[in-house]
Design a protein around this motif. Structure first.
Motif, short mmCIF file in Angstrom:
data_model
loop_
_atom_site.label_atom_id
_atom_site.label_comp_id
_atom_site.label_asym_id
_atom_site.label_seq_id
_atom_site.Cartn_x
_atom_site.Cartn_y
_atom_site.Cartn_z
N ALA A 19 14.13 70.18 -87.79
CA ALA A 19 13.27 69.40 -86.89
C ALA A 19 14.03 69.04 -85.62
CB ALA A 19 12.76 68.15 -87.61
N GLN A 20 15.30 68.65 -85.76
CA GLN A 20 16.12 68.32 -84.59
C GLN A 20 16.32 69.54 -83.69
OE1 GLN A 20 19.56 65.77 -84.79
NE2 GLN A 20 19.08 65.20 -86.90
N GLU A 21 16.56 70.68 -84.33
CA GLU A 21 16.76 71.94 -83.61
C GLU A 21 15.51 72.28 -82.78
OE1 GLU A 21 16.57 76.35 -85.42
OE2 GLU A 21 18.09 75.09 -86.39
N LEU A 22 14.33 72.07 -83.37
CA LEU A 22 13.08 72.38 -82.66
C LEU A 22 12.84 71.42 -81.50
CD1 LEU A 22 10.89 73.29 -85.75
CD2 LEU A 22 11.67 74.86 -83.96
N ILE A 23 13.19 70.16 -81.67
CA ILE A 23 13.05 69.19 -80.57
C ILE A 23 13.92 69.62 -79.40
CG2 ILE A 23 13.57 66.81 -79.84
CD1 ILE A 23 12.71 65.92 -82.71
N LEU A 24 15.16 70.00 -79.69
CA LEU A 24 16.10 70.43 -78.64
C LEU A 24 15.59 71.67 -77.91
CD1 LEU A 24 19.58 69.91 -80.34
CD2 LEU A 24 18.63 68.65 -78.39
N LYS A 25 14.97 72.58 -78.67
CA LYS A 25 14.47 73.82 -78.10
C LYS A 25 13.46 73.57 -76.97
CE LYS A 25 12.29 78.17 -79.53
NZ LYS A 25 11.85 78.96 -80.69
N GLU A 61 13.66 71.00 -72.40
CA GLU A 61 13.53 71.34 -70.97
C GLU A 61 12.21 72.04 -70.64
OE1 GLU A 61 15.98 70.35 -68.87
OE2 GLU A 61 16.96 69.51 -70.67
N HIS A 62 11.33 72.19 -71.64
CA HIS A 62 10.05 72.87 -71.40
C HIS A 62 9.27 72.10 -70.33
CE1 HIS A 62 5.96 74.30 -72.10
NE2 HIS A 62 6.49 75.34 -72.72
N PRO A 63 8.81 72.78 -69.27
CA PRO A 63 8.13 72.09 -68.15
C PRO A 63 6.99 71.16 -68.59
CG PRO A 63 8.34 74.44 -67.70
CD PRO A 63 8.87 74.22 -69.07
N GLU A 64 6.15 71.63 -69.48
CA GLU A 64 5.02 70.79 -69.94
C GLU A 64 5.52 69.53 -70.66
OE1 GLU A 64 1.21 71.16 -72.94
OE2 GLU A 64 1.98 73.00 -72.02
N CYS A 65 6.57 69.68 -71.46
CA CYS A 65 7.13 68.55 -72.19
C CYS A 65 7.75 67.54 -71.24
CB CYS A 65 8.17 69.03 -73.20
SG CYS A 65 7.48 70.12 -74.46
N VAL A 66 8.46 68.06 -70.22
CA VAL A 66 9.08 67.19 -69.22
C VAL A 66 8.00 66.46 -68.43
CG1 VAL A 66 10.54 67.15 -67.14
CG2 VAL A 66 11.17 68.62 -69.07
N ASN A 67 7.00 67.20 -67.95
CA ASN A 67 5.93 66.60 -67.13
C ASN A 67 5.09 65.57 -67.87
OD1 ASN A 67 6.64 68.14 -64.94
ND2 ASN A 67 5.12 69.74 -65.33
N LEU A 68 4.77 65.87 -69.14
CA LEU A 68 3.89 64.97 -69.90
C LEU A 68 4.67 63.97 -70.77
CD1 LEU A 68 1.21 67.59 -71.07
CD2 LEU A 68 1.04 65.98 -69.16
N ASN A 69 6.00 64.06 -70.70
CA ASN A 69 6.85 63.20 -71.52
C ASN A 69 6.49 63.28 -73.01
OD1 ASN A 69 8.88 61.34 -72.15
ND2 ASN A 69 7.47 59.62 -71.92
N VAL A 70 6.44 64.50 -73.53
CA VAL A 70 6.17 64.72 -74.95
C VAL A 70 7.26 65.63 -75.52
CG1 VAL A 70 3.66 64.38 -74.86
CG2 VAL A 70 4.60 66.66 -74.38
N LEU A 71 7.36 65.67 -76.85
CA LEU A 71 8.38 66.50 -77.48
C LEU A 71 7.98 67.97 -77.53
CD1 LEU A 71 9.65 64.34 -80.50
CD2 LEU A 71 10.64 64.58 -78.21
N LYS A 126 1.22 65.46 -81.44
CA LYS A 126 0.76 65.62 -80.06
C LYS A 126 1.25 64.48 -79.16
CE LYS A 126 -3.45 66.76 -77.48
NZ LYS A 126 -2.85 67.87 -76.74
N LYS A 127 1.35 63.27 -79.70
CA LYS A 127 1.71 62.11 -78.86
C LYS A 127 3.20 61.75 -78.92
CE LYS A 127 0.89 58.70 -82.37
NZ LYS A 127 0.52 57.39 -82.77
N LEU A 128 4.00 62.49 -79.70
CA LEU A 128 5.43 62.16 -79.81
C LEU A 128 6.17 62.38 -78.51
CD1 LEU A 128 6.47 63.63 -83.29
CD2 LEU A 128 6.18 61.22 -82.69
N SER A 129 7.02 61.40 -78.16
CA SER A 129 7.88 61.53 -76.98
C SER A 129 9.31 61.17 -77.37
CB SER A 129 7.39 60.60 -75.87
OG SER A 129 7.64 59.26 -76.25
N LYS A 130 10.24 61.36 -76.44
CA LYS A 130 11.65 61.04 -76.71
C LYS A 130 11.83 59.59 -77.13
CE LYS A 130 14.02 64.45 -73.88
NZ LYS A 130 14.61 64.73 -72.59
N SER A 131 10.96 58.72 -76.63
CA SER A 131 11.09 57.29 -76.95
C SER A 131 10.84 57.00 -78.43
CB SER A 131 10.13 56.45 -76.09
OG SER A 131 8.80 56.76 -76.43
N HIS A 132 10.24 57.95 -79.15
CA HIS A 132 10.00 57.77 -80.58
C HIS A 132 11.24 58.11 -81.42
CE1 HIS A 132 5.70 58.20 -79.27
NE2 HIS A 132 5.65 57.11 -80.01
#
Length: 186
Positions: free
Chosen positions: A81-87, A90-100, A45-51
């Protein structure tokens, strides 16, 4: 204590299933991500690109601290796992909340996982935590990853905790002994 986990065939059934509903697809994807990384619900839940960082091998890894034990965890990212992160990049919620991932509440995730198990013909009480057990058994230990490495990736502070997963892998013991038998015969 028996810890339920998914077999390779069950993981494949979930992976291959086409869901009519977007929410079920997302829950499936986040669950599969956890099956291939071993992360618990709170940690995903708390993972972001910075991880995401480059590991010792030059590949992408996730560097984070487990919420439950506050131990540092480093997990190399397997291709799925990498494929799912890429998927979800651009998801709006992921972009807005800075999460994977767009992670729902644990209760909702588990409720949808029961639905997924049902649709995929899996007769197990599917919960998000089963993804962690699946990573430990089906994905890593049964593929020959040493228990010390699995323990480190799961962020266990004590290898005894990880050994619970190893007890159930008679198939692995059988395969290992078959290899030994062949070596001794030649």
């Amino acid at each position: 204590m028996e810890r339920p986990y998914l077999t390779k065939e069950e993981i494949q059934a979930i992976y291959d299933k086409e869901f009519a509903s977007e929410r079920l697809s997302q829950v499936r994807d986040i669950f599969l991500f956890s099956c291939y990384t071993g992360f618990a619900y709170v940690d995903v839940k708390k993972l972001s690109k910075s991880h995401i960082n480059v590991g010792i091998d030059g590949d992408k890894w996730i560097f984070t601290n487990r919420q439950k034990t506050n131990t540092s965890t480093r997990v190399p990212l397997l291709p799925l796992a990498q494929e799912l992160i890429l998927k979800y990049e651009e998801h709006p919620e992921c972009v807005n909340l800075n999460v994977l991932f767009p992670v729902l509440s644990n209760q909702k995730m588990n409720s949808y996982l029961k639905e997924i198990a049902n649709v995929c013909g899996i007769n197990k009480e599917l919960t998000f935590h089963i993804a962690r057990h699946t990573f430990a058994t089906t994905v890593t230990l049964s593929n020959g990853v040493p228990i010390e490495s699995v323990s480190k990736m799961l962020g266990h502070t004590n290898i005894k905790t990880t050994q619970h997963y190893a007890k159930i892998l008679d198939k692995k013991v059988s395969d290992d002994m078959s290899i030994l038998r062949r070596k001794l015969q030649s």
